[in-house]
Enzyme design. Structure first.
Site, PDB file in Angstrom:
ATOM      1  N   GLU A  25      38.569  54.091  35.380  1.00 13.01           N
ATOM      2  CA  GLU A  25      39.589  54.371  36.209  1.00 13.01           C
ATOM      3  C   GLU A  25      41.133  54.584  35.421  1.00 13.01           C
ATOM      4  O   GLU A  25      41.224  54.130  34.456  1.00 13.01           O
ATOM      5  CB  GLU A  25      39.889  52.939  37.424  1.00 13.01           C
ATOM      6  CG  GLU A  25      40.197  51.810  36.629  1.00 13.01           C
ATOM      7  CD  GLU A  25      40.926  50.716  37.611  1.00 13.01           C
ATOM      8  OE1 GLU A  25      41.896  51.113  38.172  1.00 13.01           O
ATOM      9  OE2 GLU A  25      40.370  49.819  37.818  1.00 13.01           O
ATOM     10  N   LYS A  87      49.879  55.327  42.214  1.00 16.52           N
ATOM     11  CA  LYS A  87      48.587  54.497  42.614  1.00 16.52           C
ATOM     12  C   LYS A  87      47.767  54.889  43.800  1.00 16.52           C
ATOM     13  O   LYS A  87      48.337  55.125  44.915  1.00 16.52           O
ATOM     14  CB  LYS A  87      48.789  52.976  42.926  1.00 16.52           C
ATOM     15  CG  LYS A  87      47.568  52.135  43.115  1.00 16.52           C
ATOM     16  CD  LYS A  87      48.041  50.582  43.517  1.00 16.52           C
ATOM     17  CE  LYS A  87      46.768  49.863  44.044  1.00 16.52           C
ATOM     18  NZ  LYS A  87      47.328  48.369  44.548  1.00 16.52           N
ATOM     19  N   VAL A 107      39.759  51.502  42.131  1.00 12.37           N
ATOM     20  CA  VAL A 107      38.247  51.361  42.157  1.00 12.37           C
ATOM     21  C   VAL A 107      38.002  52.404  43.165  1.00 12.37           C
ATOM     22  O   VAL A 107      37.064  53.274  42.878  1.00 12.37           O
ATOM     23  CB  VAL A 107      38.110  50.075  42.192  1.00 12.37           C
ATOM     24  CG1 VAL A 107      36.500  49.871  42.563  1.00 12.37           C
ATOM     25  CG2 VAL A 107      38.574  49.073  41.047  1.00 12.37           C
ATOM     26  N   ASP A 139      45.348  42.042  54.454  1.00 13.17           N
ATOM     27  CA  ASP A 139      45.328  42.680  53.408  1.00 13.17           C
ATOM     28  C   ASP A 139      44.134  42.821  52.600  1.00 13.17           C
ATOM     29  O   ASP A 139      43.713  41.638  51.981  1.00 13.17           O
ATOM     30  CB  ASP A 139      46.433  42.308  52.370  1.00 13.17           C
ATOM     31  CG  ASP A 139      46.617  43.310  51.215  1.00 13.17           C
ATOM     32  OD1 ASP A 139      45.821  44.061  51.093  1.00 13.17           O
ATOM     33  OD2 ASP A 139      47.569  43.202  50.560  1.00 13.17           O
ATOM     34  N   SER A 141      41.610  45.165  50.422  1.00 14.82           N
ATOM     35  CA  SER A 141      41.440  46.348  49.542  1.00 14.82           C
ATOM     36  C   SER A 141      40.555  47.367  49.893  1.00 14.82           C
ATOM     37  O   SER A 141      39.248  46.818  50.448  1.00 14.82           O
ATOM     38  CB  SER A 141      41.023  46.083  47.925  1.00 14.82           C
ATOM     39  OG  SER A 141      41.064  47.170  47.322  1.00 14.82           O
ATOM     40  N   ALA A 142      40.855  48.546  49.935  1.00 12.48           N
ATOM     41  CA  ALA A 142      39.942  49.795  50.518  1.00 12.48           C
ATOM     42  C   ALA A 142      38.721  50.006  49.478  1.00 12.48           C
ATOM     43  O   ALA A 142      37.955  50.540  49.618  1.00 12.48           O
ATOM     44  CB  ALA A 142      40.806  51.052  50.182  1.00 12.48           C
ATOM     45  N   ASP A 143      38.727  49.131  48.415  1.00 15.11           N
ATOM     46  CA  ASP A 143      37.603  49.237  47.391  1.00 15.11           C
ATOM     47  C   ASP A 143      36.575  48.553  48.078  1.00 15.11           C
ATOM     48  O   ASP A 143      35.464  49.130  47.641  1.00 15.11           O
ATOM     49  CB  ASP A 143      37.947  48.106  46.227  1.00 15.11           C
ATOM     50  CG  ASP A 143      39.026  48.421  45.311  1.00 15.11           C
ATOM     51  OD1 ASP A 143      39.619  49.579  45.224  1.00 15.11           O
ATOM     52  OD2 ASP A 143      39.545  48.006  44.321  1.00 15.11           O
ATOM     53  N   LYS A 160      39.147  40.257  41.187  1.00 14.20           N
ATOM     54  CA  LYS A 160      40.516  39.869  40.712  1.00 14.20           C
ATOM     55  C   LYS A 160      40.734  38.366  41.173  1.00 14.20           C
ATOM     56  O   LYS A 160      40.968  38.159  42.233  1.00 14.20           O
ATOM     57  CB  LYS A 160      41.325  40.883  41.108  1.00 14.20           C
ATOM     58  CG  LYS A 160      41.444  42.209  40.246  1.00 14.20           C
ATOM     59  CD  LYS A 160      42.515  43.132  40.896  1.00 14.20           C
ATOM     60  CE  LYS A 160      42.530  44.563  40.350  1.00 14.20           C
ATOM     61  NZ  LYS A 160      42.075  44.992  38.931  1.00 14.20           N
TER      62      LYS A 160
HETATM   63  N1  PSU Z   1      44.718  46.770  37.714  1.00 19.30           N
HETATM   64  C1  PSU Z   1      46.075  46.562  37.738  1.00 19.30           C
HETATM   65  N2  PSU Z   1      46.859  47.029  38.690  1.00 19.30           N
HETATM   66  C2  PSU Z   1      46.271  47.443  39.659  1.00 19.30           C
HETATM   67  C3  PSU Z   1      44.727  47.727  39.639  1.00 19.30           C
HETATM   68  C4  PSU Z   1      44.024  47.134  38.636  1.00 19.30           C
HETATM   69  O1  PSU Z   1      46.654  46.033  36.725  1.00 19.30           O
HETATM   70  O2  PSU Z   1      47.119  47.793  40.577  1.00 19.30           O
HETATM   71  C5  PSU Z   1      44.248  48.343  40.707  1.00 19.30           C
HETATM   72  C6  PSU Z   1      42.695  48.524  40.860  1.00 19.30           C
HETATM   73  O3  PSU Z   1      42.603  49.986  40.483  1.00 19.30           O
HETATM   74  C7  PSU Z   1      41.932  48.211  42.155  1.00 19.30           C
HETATM   75  C8  PSU Z   1      43.456  48.057  42.845  1.00 19.30           C
HETATM   76  O4  PSU Z   1      41.213  49.052  42.793  1.00 19.30           O
HETATM   77  O5  PSU Z   1      44.227  47.488  42.139  1.00 19.30           O
HETATM   78  C9  PSU Z   1      43.312  47.181  44.060  1.00 19.30           C
HETATM   79  O6  PSU Z   1      44.332  47.416  44.909  1.00 19.30           O
HETATM   80  P1  PSU Z   1      44.389  47.246  46.494  1.00 19.30           P
HETATM   81  O7  PSU Z   1      44.457  45.813  46.437  1.00 19.30           O
HETATM   82  O8  PSU Z   1      45.900  47.553  46.783  1.00 19.30           O
HETATM   83  O9  PSU Z   1      43.536  48.134  46.975  1.00 19.30           O
HETATM   84 MN    MN Z   2      46.094  45.935  49.933  1.00 15.35          MN
END
Ligand code: PSU
Ligand code: MN
Length: 306
Positions: A25, A87, A107, A139, A141-143, A160
């Site tokens: 990624e 992003k 991701v 909140d 994540s779409a992951d 994470k």
């Molecule tokens: N690593 C970082 N910052 C980030 C991410 C990773 O230092 O923002 C990203 C990853 O790509 C992961 C995403 O898929 O954060 C998840 O963000 P969100 O919760 O907004 O979906």
């Molecule tokens: Mn989010």
């Protein structure tokens, strides 16, 4: 699809010859680390993939294309632009492509691109998940939805640590996503090897994992797999120090009213600050460790006929 997908010739050749390929990624490059450390890390990770018998394919959205496999110039550009690039999660893809903007892939988006290119194995740091306090903020994540639908194995150091690990595991169970531990019964917590939560299955070697992937996908069970690979002992952080830093980061986030897609980058940057940069070094080492495992898995996967 051809119109938007641009696969680097080296990656395409490897795919055509059924050679091992590992997707990487780009949000960790743009949003995860400062320049030039991010560029050094991106190049180091690609080297680790090659050393372990596979071809790296770092993914980003550039000038109206989903690029699978980047040139050194493209990696440098992403690294220098940093958080100026967008992003890009699933919902951002059409806008970034249509406007020909530069997008770093999360991701979720890396999984989408990898599947479209025909890459089954992807290595990253940690997946997104259910944020703490999600019962109020929603909140999530779409992951996680991507893991439910897209056929890519994600090698990571767990979820994470800034997230609610327990709720994320429940969510993944509901979506039917297997959470595998690599040589561990316990879910690792990104910067640390322990979390207090269990994985679904403890896997002992890449071949065993490749067999599981073939079983899932040959049966037509759509979706991904989480392969949680604990950070090496020597690079792992102190659990109590991390807990304190994360709690403090969340307090500051709430004070500043930071929400949505800014949330994850803010928390990770704040944790880095609160640990005097130590968490960044851990972050780099855990991704390296994941890239090595993903490469071995990719090699086993292309040889597996089931
Ligand atoms: N690593 C970082 N910052 C980030 C991410 C990773 O230092 O923002 C990203 C990853 O790509 C992961 C995403 O898929 O954060 C998840 O963000 P969100 O919760 O907004 O979906
Ligand atoms: Mn989010």
């Amino acid at each position: 699809m051809k119109q938007f997908l641009s696969i680097h010739p080296i990656v395409q050749k490897a795919l055509d010859n059924n050679q091992a390929v590992v997707a990487l990624e780009s949000t960790i490059i743009s949003h995860g680390m400062p320049y030039p450390k991010n560029l050094e890390t991106a190049l180091m990770l690609e080297d680790e993939v090659r050393k372990n018998g596979a071809i790296p394919a770092t993914i980003a959205l550039i000038n109206g294309k989903i690029k699978v496999g980047l040139t050194k110039e493209e990696l440098t550009y992403l690294a220098k632009e940093g958080t100026k690039v967008i992003k890009t999660s699933r919902r951002d893809i059409p806008y970034v492509l249509a406007k020909k903007l530069t997008g770093a892939t999360t991701v979720a988006t890396t999984m989408i691109a990898a599947e479209k290119a025909g890459i089954a194995i992807f290595a990253t740091g940690g997946i997104g998940g259910v944020h703490r306090g999600a019962s109020k903020t929603f909140d999530i994540s779409a992951d996680l939805q991507e893991l439910a639908h897209t056929n890519v194995a994600v090698v990571c150091a767990g979820i994470k640590a800034i997230l609610d690990l327990e709720l994320t595991l429940e969510y993944l169970e509901t979506l039917g996503v297997p959470v595998l531990g690599y040589k561990t019964d316990e879910l690792p917590a990104f910067y640390t090897r322990k979390s207090g939560f269990k994985v679904d299955y403890n896997m002992q070697n890449p071949q065993e994992i490749a067999d599981l992937l073939k079983a899932k996908w040959n049966l037509g069970l759509k979706g991904g797999v989480v392969l949680a690979n604990p950070i090496p002992e020597a690079s792992s952080m102190d659990f109590d120090e991390m807990t304190m830093a994360i709690d403090q980061a969340i307090i500051e986030q709430n004070k500043l009213g930071i929400k949505g897609k800014e949330s994850t980058p803010f928390l990770l940057a704040k944790v880095k600050e609160l640990t005097q940069g130590k968490s960044l070094e851990s972050n780099i080492e855990l991704v390296r460790n994941n890239v090595i495992l993903a490469s071995k898995l990719a090699v086993a996967y292309v040889k597996t006929t089931l």
